[in-house]
Design a protein around this motif. Structure first.
Motif, PDB file in Angstrom:
ATOM      1  N   THR A  36       0.993  -1.193   0.067  1.00 14.12           N
ATOM      2  CA  THR A  36      -0.183   0.182   0.188  1.00 14.12           C
ATOM      3  C   THR A  36       0.619   0.855  -0.382  1.00 14.12           C
ATOM      4  N   ARG A  95       4.216   1.083  -2.128  1.00 14.80           N
ATOM      5  CA  ARG A  95       3.839   0.688  -3.493  1.00 14.80           C
ATOM      6  C   ARG A  95       4.759   1.315  -4.473  1.00 14.80           C
ATOM      7  N   SER A  96       4.774   2.135  -4.723  1.00 17.12           N
ATOM      8  CA  SER A  96       5.018   3.575  -5.356  1.00 17.12           C
ATOM      9  C   SER A  96       6.681   3.583  -5.689  1.00 17.12           C
ATOM     10  N   TYR A  97       6.926   3.577  -4.086  1.00 18.32           N
ATOM     11  CA  TYR A  97       8.230   3.137  -3.731  1.00 18.32           C
ATOM     12  C   TYR A  97       9.205   2.061  -4.987  1.00 18.32           C
ATOM     13  N   TRP A  98       8.762   0.616  -4.228  1.00 19.13           N
ATOM     14  CA  TRP A  98       8.626  -0.339  -5.078  1.00 19.13           C
ATOM     15  C   TRP A  98       8.747  -0.393  -7.017  1.00 19.13           C
ATOM     16  N   GLU A  99       7.323   0.132  -7.088  1.00 20.29           N
ATOM     17  CA  GLU A  99       7.343   0.270  -8.753  1.00 20.29           C
ATOM     18  C   GLU A  99       8.762   0.998  -9.661  1.00 20.29           C
ATOM     19  N   VAL A 100       9.000   2.025  -8.995  1.00 18.64           N
ATOM     20  CA  VAL A 100      10.445   2.752  -9.175  1.00 18.64           C
ATOM     21  C   VAL A 100      11.281   1.334  -9.311  1.00 18.64           C
ATOM     22  N   ASP A 155      10.531  -0.956 -12.262  1.00 23.19           N
ATOM     23  CA  ASP A 155      11.227  -0.265 -13.358  1.00 23.19           C
ATOM     24  C   ASP A 155      12.529   0.289 -14.046  1.00 23.19           C
TER      25      ASP A 155
END
Length: 709
Positions: A36, A39-44, A47
């Motif tokens: 939650t 999430r955004s950090y690990w998506e970066v 990528d």
């Protein structure tokens, strides 16, 4: 255990359970937090890792002919671009310096591009480059960073030429010229056997997809295994390193013979153009092995020319017509109900068959009267064949259809080529809801002469090939072996489908009849004065949406046979589809068969030069002006000593067009390009025409087209 000890141990277990529960809760909490809030950090991160990994395409394997010539190969091609914003955009001093270099070399750069790409003028190149440069000056959009200089892909040699041009030969990271590599699939022999070889559709980004033919069937073998390359930051620079090396694809060696393929294609196209036919098919097969040596599929385009659009040889199922009569009579021969001496009264050429009229092709001339079974096939009598089959199998049509499968005409060949369509031969008394599949009293007699069945040309020629092979049916073979790094890793073997399609006596009778069809029947046009040919003609009306009487009738014309009759080497089928009369399988398809068989047999002759020499004359061939080194090599191998011979190259003044008429392709190209201009070759053989007249003054950038025949 005492009560005291139990009370001492219990708190210890409880403490461990509490600790494990807390750890579990912590893990669940951390996982929930990661899914939650984090999430955004690990998506970066993912990528970034993903972008740092690139797939490395392996070299795709080649497709070769049976004699080792390239039929399909991968070559590098490039799109060339200009980056008008290389380096630091804020460094105005460097930008002014770069622009001053750019404008000082712009004219010479555009002239150089025109010399390499004559279809674009120097002014057009200048306009194109200026458009990209102005776009950068105006709004600094990203488009100017990847500005396409020329709209077409170029070869590696052309790319090397472009790299030598002014400004483009400067460091790309400072001055902006760069290229995007592609892997292009090319067929050196153009459209030759295109539908069988296959094709690759390339997409931007390096992806490609096999579309049809051998390219698609053997895609996993040809493609190889993709490698992985990652980038790692070293001293503020991203350095690539290989994690997994790509594995190149293997080569596929086909059974196709380039010479036979070209011969079959030219013979078919010539006849198609002569009669303005809409479609044509040729299959040439080796009798003993089933190797397909040539396969041609032609359809007329909107421009009137002929192209390979579909693999009709293996997929176009239609009513085969009179070539099917051989299967009908072979069933009767094999069952012993008739032999070649059995007589049939065909009357005046018209006979009532269960309320429908059966006609022979010569009914308007009074028909054939009383003839025997052999003569029935020689003259392709519809009445004769249908009468026999209806008489002996009318009460038990299942026996006849089972016989068709027994002799192999209905055999599913299970070909390893995508698109193959097996035969459709109806079985009587089968429950069906399709009106076209209903079995009526007229079905059997019309089926016996090649109607009410659906068979592709590959099945028909395989059946005739079995007759030529004394009853042994071979599976058509398109691939001989798979080769990797010069080593054979897999080799296909000739495969027998049926050891015997009929009794030896029945096969021998049919071989005799087929030889007589050509020597004294309707197949004379397919024959040869040099060797005996066996085969059968076929002329069938092709049903349209409105039935057979819906206006102009289309005809499916065919000739299928083998040669030479006494020792069969090759079987062949020729099919043409045309509208209206005249329409004759023997005259039209037979003519193509004749040209192919004579060409193949002439090619197989092995004569020595010494055998043709006149002992009283001096044997010295004419030598055209060209590459004297190659000429000496050929003469030495012909036994002609060149030690004291003087070779004088054709004397042509500088910048003057040489005369290449009569030269072979290699010598002609050598002579032309020696004068500093480019040569383009069309056709095969010797030069019969050149686009620039001999003696003409030449200018840089000119291109001379050489037509060979």
């Amino acid at each position: 255990m005492s009560r005291f000890n139990k009370e001492k141990v219990m708190p210890r277990y409880f403490a461990i359970a509490v600790v494990l529960t807390l750890i579990g809760l912590a893990v669940v909490f951390k996982a929930g937090y990661t899914m939650t809030v984090g999430r955004s950090y690990w998506e970066v991160v993912a990528d970034r890792l993903k972008s740092d990994s690139d797939s490395v395409r392996p070299d795709r394997g080649n497709i070769l002919s049976s004699d080792g010539q390239l039929l399909a190969s991968s070559i590098p091609e490039y799109m060339i671009f200009m980056d008008f914003q290389p380096g630091d955009r804020e460094d105005t001093a460097w930008t002014h310096k770069r622009d001053s270099v750019y404008y000082s070399k712009l004219d010479s750069l555009c002239n150089g591009l025109h010399d390499i790409f004559p279809d674009w003028t120097a002014e057009k190149f200048k306009e194109r480059l200026e458009e990209g440069h102005k776009k950068q000056l105006k709004d600094g959009t990203a488009g100017a960073r990847h500005w396409k200089i020329y709209p077409k892909r170029i070869s590696y040699n052309t790319y090397c030429e472009v790299l030598q041009l002014p400004y483009f030969n400067l460091p790309k990271n400072k001055y902006g010229f760069h290229a995007e590599p592609f892997v292009a699939r090319r067929r050196p022999f153009g459209s030759l056997a295109e539908r069988t070889i296959g094709d690759i559709r390339s997409f931007e980004g390096g992806k490609d997809t096999a579309r049809f033919g051998i390219e698609l069937t053997y895609d996993s073998i040809l493609r190889g295994q993709v490698g992985i390359r990652r980038k790692q930051k070293v001293l503020n620079r991203m350095v690539p390193f290989t994690v997994k090396s790509p594995v190149a694809g293997a080569d596929i060696v086909t059974t196709i013979d380039v010479g036979m393929q070209d011969l079959a294609e030219q013979a078919l196209i010539e006849e198609l153009k002569k009669w303005e036919a809409s479609m044509g098919v040729v299959i040439l097969m080796e009798v003993k092995t089933g190797n397909v040596k040539a396969i041609v599929n032609m359809r007329r385009g909107a421009d009137g020319e002929y192209y390979e659009r579909f693999n009709d040889a293996i997929s176009y199922r239609c009513e085969p017509g009179s070539v099917f009569k051989v299967a009908s009579f072979l069933v009767a021969f094999d069952d012993g109900v008739i032999d070649t001496t059995y007589t049939i009264d065909t009357g005046c050429g018209i006979m009532q068959m269960h309320g429908a009229k059966m006609k022979d092709h010569n009914w308007h001339r009074g028909g054939y009267g009383v003839i025997n079974a052999a003569r029935t096939l020689e003259v392709s009598s519809n009445i004769g064949v249908s009468y026999v089959i209806d008489k002996f199998y009318g009460k038990n049509p299942t026996k006849y259809v089972e016989g068709l499968y027994r002799v192999g005409i209905g055999q599913d060949l299970k070909l390893p080529i995508v698109g193959y369509a097996p035969p459709k031969i109806r079985m009587p008394n089968t429950k069906t809801t399709k009106r076209s599949d209903y079995w009526s009293k007229t079905t059997l007699p019309w089926m016996s002469i090649g109607y009410e069945t659906q068979i592709a040309p590959i099945n028909t020629v395989t059946f005739y090939n079995a007759i030529a092979n004394n009853g042994k049916m071979m599976r058509p073979r398109f691939v001989e072996k798979i080769v990797k790094d010069g080593q054979v890793i897999y080799e296909t073997k000739p495969e027998v489908i049926k050891e015997r399609i009929a009794k030896p006596q029945a096969v021998k009778m049919m071989q005799t009849v087929l030889r007589h069809v050509v020597s004294q029947g309707l197949g004379k046009r397919a024959g040869s004065h040099s060797f005996q040919v066996s085969g059968k003609t076929g002329t069938a009306q092709v049903a349209k949406a409105g039935g057979y009487k819906s206006g102009v009738v289309d005809y499916w014309l065919s000739f299928c046979g083998y040669f030479p009759s006494d020792n069969p080497q090759y079987s062949c089928i020729v099919c043409l589809k045309k509208s209206g009369l005249p329409a004759s399988g023997g005259a039209m398809s037979g003519a193509v068969f004749h040209n192919i068989s004579e060409g193949v047999m002439a090619k197989s002759l092995k004569l020595r030069v010494e055998d043709a020499r006149d002992s009283l004359s001096v044997f010295i061939p004419d030598v055209k002006g060209g590459n004297t080194k190659n000429a000496k090599y050929v003469l030495e191998h012909l036994g002609i000593h060149t030690g004291e011979m003087k070779f004088e190259a054709a004397k042509t003044a500088p910048h003057q067009m040489p005369n290449t008429i009569g030269m072979g392709a290699r010598d002609a190209v050598y002579a032309v390009e020696k004068q500093g201009i480019k040569a383009r070759v069309k056709g095969k053989g010797r030069v019969v025409r050149q686009s620039i007249a001999p003696g003409s003054h030449l200018k840089d950038g000119m291109i001379c087209t050489l037509e060979l025949n």
